[in-house]
Design a protein around this motif. Structure first.
Motif, PDB file in Angstrom:
ATOM      1  N   SER B  51       6.560 -51.528  14.026  1.00 53.45           N
ATOM      2  CA  SER B  51       7.339 -52.015  12.887  1.00 53.45           C
ATOM      3  C   SER B  51       6.459 -52.808  11.922  1.00 53.45           C
ATOM      4  CB  SER B  51       8.527 -52.863  13.352  1.00 53.45           C
ATOM      5  OG  SER B  51       8.080 -53.973  14.080  1.00 53.45           O
ATOM      6  N   ALA B  52       5.415 -53.480  12.462  1.00 53.05           N
ATOM      7  CA  ALA B  52       4.470 -54.196  11.589  1.00 53.05           C
ATOM      8  C   ALA B  52       3.699 -53.205  10.720  1.00 53.05           C
ATOM      9  CB  ALA B  52       3.503 -55.023  12.451  1.00 53.05           C
ATOM     10  N   ARG B  53       3.304 -52.076  11.354  1.00 52.71           N
ATOM     11  CA  ARG B  53       2.547 -51.063  10.635  1.00 52.71           C
ATOM     12  C   ARG B  53       3.422 -50.407   9.540  1.00 52.71           C
ATOM     13  NH1 ARG B  53       0.893 -45.807  11.537  1.00 52.71           N
ATOM     14  NH2 ARG B  53       2.239 -45.555  13.325  1.00 52.71           N
ATOM     15  N   GLN B  59       8.366 -49.401   4.926  1.00 58.20           N
ATOM     16  CA  GLN B  59       9.459 -48.725   5.636  1.00 58.20           C
ATOM     17  C   GLN B  59      10.008 -49.614   6.746  1.00 58.20           C
ATOM     18  OE1 GLN B  59       6.848 -45.348   6.323  1.00 58.20           O
ATOM     19  NE2 GLN B  59       8.600 -44.019   5.792  1.00 58.20           N
ATOM     20  N   LYS B  60      11.228 -49.287   7.186  1.00 58.03           N
ATOM     21  CA  LYS B  60      11.826 -50.063   8.276  1.00 58.03           C
ATOM     22  C   LYS B  60      12.096 -49.155   9.475  1.00 58.03           C
ATOM     23  CE  LYS B  60      14.549 -53.638   7.844  1.00 58.03           C
ATOM     24  NZ  LYS B  60      15.800 -54.381   7.556  1.00 58.03           N
ATOM     25  N   VAL B  61      11.925 -49.706  10.647  1.00 58.64           N
ATOM     26  CA  VAL B  61      12.264 -48.984  11.868  1.00 58.64           C
ATOM     27  C   VAL B  61      13.487 -49.654  12.476  1.00 58.64           C
ATOM     28  CG1 VAL B  61      11.387 -48.084  14.039  1.00 58.64           C
ATOM     29  CG2 VAL B  61       9.794 -48.674  12.213  1.00 58.64           C
ATOM     30  N   SER B  62      14.468 -48.820  12.847  1.00 60.79           N
ATOM     31  CA  SER B  62      15.661 -49.434  13.434  1.00 60.79           C
ATOM     32  C   SER B  62      15.416 -49.707  14.916  1.00 60.79           C
ATOM     33  CB  SER B  62      16.872 -48.509  13.255  1.00 60.79           C
ATOM     34  OG  SER B  62      17.272 -47.991  14.486  1.00 60.79           O
ATOM     35  N   ILE B  63      15.840 -50.879  15.340  1.00 62.71           N
ATOM     36  CA  ILE B  63      15.651 -51.239  16.755  1.00 62.71           C
ATOM     37  C   ILE B  63      16.504 -50.378  17.670  1.00 62.71           C
ATOM     38  CG2 ILE B  63      17.386 -53.082  16.749  1.00 62.71           C
ATOM     39  CD1 ILE B  63      14.812 -54.444  18.460  1.00 62.71           C
ATOM     40  N   THR B  64      17.615 -49.890  17.132  1.00 65.82           N
ATOM     41  CA  THR B  64      18.473 -49.000  17.913  1.00 65.82           C
ATOM     42  C   THR B  64      17.732 -47.720  18.272  1.00 65.82           C
ATOM     43  OG1 THR B  64      20.356 -49.886  16.720  1.00 65.82           O
ATOM     44  CG2 THR B  64      20.719 -47.858  17.945  1.00 65.82           C
TER      45      THR B  64
END
Lengths: 308, 256
Positions: B51-53, B59-64
């Protein structure tokens, strides 16, 4: 209390029990006596509803075993050949489970468990794990399980196997004490076992009832004397008459060319005389043999010693 | 009815307790939590670095998607390996030690016995699942995952696990040998998992049937956060059929 008529059980092609019929009335203690493999356990399994019969009818406490198995099971306490104990449980926990599964009411649960534990002498091992107990104690746990719901009928398959002599006497006393309130059927292949506890004995062999009587009557029948069979060429009334008048012979009954000769109990050796007479009267002896009384045959197979 | 529930509970309670008086429960739960914890830790670590990358690229990564769904997907696989050990003893041991005679000659029906056994193992699965609540709790303390997929995944896992359990109970009723029961259970569950592979080369109708029969094909929707009634009905009927067959097996065992 127990009615069985024409009960049969087939294991594949093998007939384990063959048209059994008997009755047991309330409060009686009845022993099933027979050698191993006679069909004792099979009959008991059918009566407890464990196994259905191939043919015939059986009812326990007024309920048909096939049509109303749950009612029958409520009224029966059953100790199978191998005590059905969970090895990882303590005696107390196991008895609690047995009481629950036999639907002992909640308010009577404790007293029922205590009663069963006390009667079978398990008080000292109540908190021990069943797997660590000896065979004798496991057998007693099995018996306690059968007693816990105070059933009308107790069916005990070889209840004293694996117990030491002192325990055997205790269990016998216990079973005798149950008579009257409970109807008990127990099985054994040990003669003194049933003589010690049962009022009536059903002798069973190869799936058939050979005799059902009190012990005294059975012994009287055994003492009755020997039977010989004489096969002849031409039986004639005069010769038969001569045979029956021989000393020591109690009766001669012809069946075709075969004469069945019954000897008086305690009589002297008469075989010589019989054959001699038969030859003299010109009947032509073909064969002379002793007819085995089937009851005696069975008793010979039974263990007559106290050892278990 | 009341008596029926009491009978089922009597049997379920005894079997549930015996999981904990023997080492079975501790080993199964311990191994399960160990593997789950390990997987959770690394998927979380992976999520943090990824998610940092992605954040650098805006962009965003969903934790789900990155943590929750793989977590329950992995759980479904681990249950596939673990649950045969939970169910293999239920009837096989009773048959071997002849204690089944006590159950059958007690005033309880076969259905009550089977449901009692099923619920004892179901309760154990519930205990295992309850212990995995720690993972969502960890997620909620540091971020705000969508609670919907977590809830539906739990439901899906419970339903899928019930299928494994019912197959396990069926095979346990067939044999006296626990190892045989366990191996057959694992093999059959895996077969119903992979059955959709055959769909790739099958005609369209057959492919539909094979895809429908696959245990895992019905699991995906739960991970998305939706409860699909056909999936629920599939799982429940799978359990129902297995337990019905168990009933037939045990009934025929009495006739022999």
């Amino acid at each position: 209390m127990i009615q069985v008529s024409n009960l049969s059980k087939l294991y594949g092609p093998r007939l384990a029990i063959d048209h059994l019929s008997f009755e047991v009335s309330k409060g009686e203690v009845v022993g099933f006596l027979g050698p191993n493999g006679a069909g004792k356990s099979t009959t008991m399994k059918i009566l407890t509803g464990f196994m259905p019969a191939s043919d015939g009818k059986a009812s326990v406490a007024g309920f048909d075993v096939f049509e109303n198995p749950l009612e029958v099971k409520k009224n029966v306490g059953y100790l199978p050949e191998t005590p059905p104990v969970y090895l990882e449980m303590t005696v107390g926990d196991y008895m609690d489970f047995a009481a629950r599964i036999h639907q002992v009411p909640k308010d009577k649960m404790n007293s029922a468990i205590n009663y069963a534990i006390e009667r079978t002498g398990l008080g000292s091992v109540r908190n021990r794990i069943i797997g660590n107990l000896s065979k004798g104690y496991r057998q007693r746990v099995g018996l306690a399980q059968a007693l816990v719901h105070n059933p009308l009928v107790l069916i005990l398959d070889e209840p004293t196997v694996g117990l030491d002599p002192k325990q055997i006497i205790e269990i016998r006393e216990l079973i005798k004490g149950l008579a009257g309130d409970h109807t008990v059927i127990l099985s054994s292949h040990i003669l003194p076992e049933v003589t010690a506890t049962c009022q009536r004995i059903i002798v069973i062999n190869r799936g058939k009832i050979v005799a059902t009587d009190t012990m005294d009557q059975l012994q009287a029948r055994l003492r009755k004397g020997l039977i010989y069979a004489l096969q002849v060429k031409n039986p004639n009334p005069a010769a038969i008459d001569a045979l029956s008048k021989l000393p020591g012979v109690s009766s001669v009954s012809p069946a075709g060319t075969k004469l069945v000769i019954e000897i008086k109990p305690g009589g002297s050796e008469v075989r010589d005389l019989i054959v001699e007479t038969a030859v003299k009267t010109g009947m032509g002896v073909l064969e002379f043999s002793s007819e085995k009384v089937s009851l005696e045959e069975i008793f010979l197979q039974l263990t007559t010693e106290e050892k278990v | 009815m009341n008596q029926t529930i009491r009978n089922i509970w009597t049997i379920a309670r005894r079997d549930f307790r015996s999981y904990f008086t023997s080492p079975v429960a501790y080993i199964v739960i311990g191994a399960f939590l160990g593997i789950m914890g390990w997987m959770f830790f690394y998927s979380l670590q992976h999520f943090v670095t990824e998610s940092a990358r992605f954040a650098q690229q805006g962009q965003k990564v969903s934790i789900t998607d990155a943590v929750v769904r793989p977590l329950y997907g992995n759980m479904a696989v681990i249950f596939l390996f673990m649950l045969p050990f939970v169910t293999m003893r239920l009837f096989a041991e009773e048959r071997k030690l002849q204690t089944i005679q006590l159950l059958i000659t007690s005033p309880v029906t076969l259905t009550e016995i089977i449901l009692g056994k099923f619920f004892s193992s179901f309760l154990l699965v519930c205990v295992m699942l309850a212990m995995t609540f720690i993972y969502p709790v960890v997620l909620f303390t540091s971020t705000t995952p969508d609670p919907g997929p977590i809830f539906t995944s739990l439901l899906g896992t419970l339903l899928l696990a019930s299928c494994y359990l019912s197959i396990g109970i069926l095979f346990s009723a067939m044999t006296e040998n626990q190892i045989v029961a366990g191996a057959l259970t694992f093999g059959t569950c895996l077969f119903f998992w992979l059955i959709s592979w055959a769909a790739m080369s099958a005609s369209s109708t057959a492919a539909d049937v094979l895809n429908y029969l696959s245990l895992i094909n019905h699991f995906g929707q739960f991970g998305q956060g939706s409860i699909n009634s056909p999936d629920v009905i599939f799982y429940l009927s799978f359990v129902g059929i297995s337990l019905f067959l168990t009933h037939r097996i045990l009934d025929s065992y009495r006739w022999r």
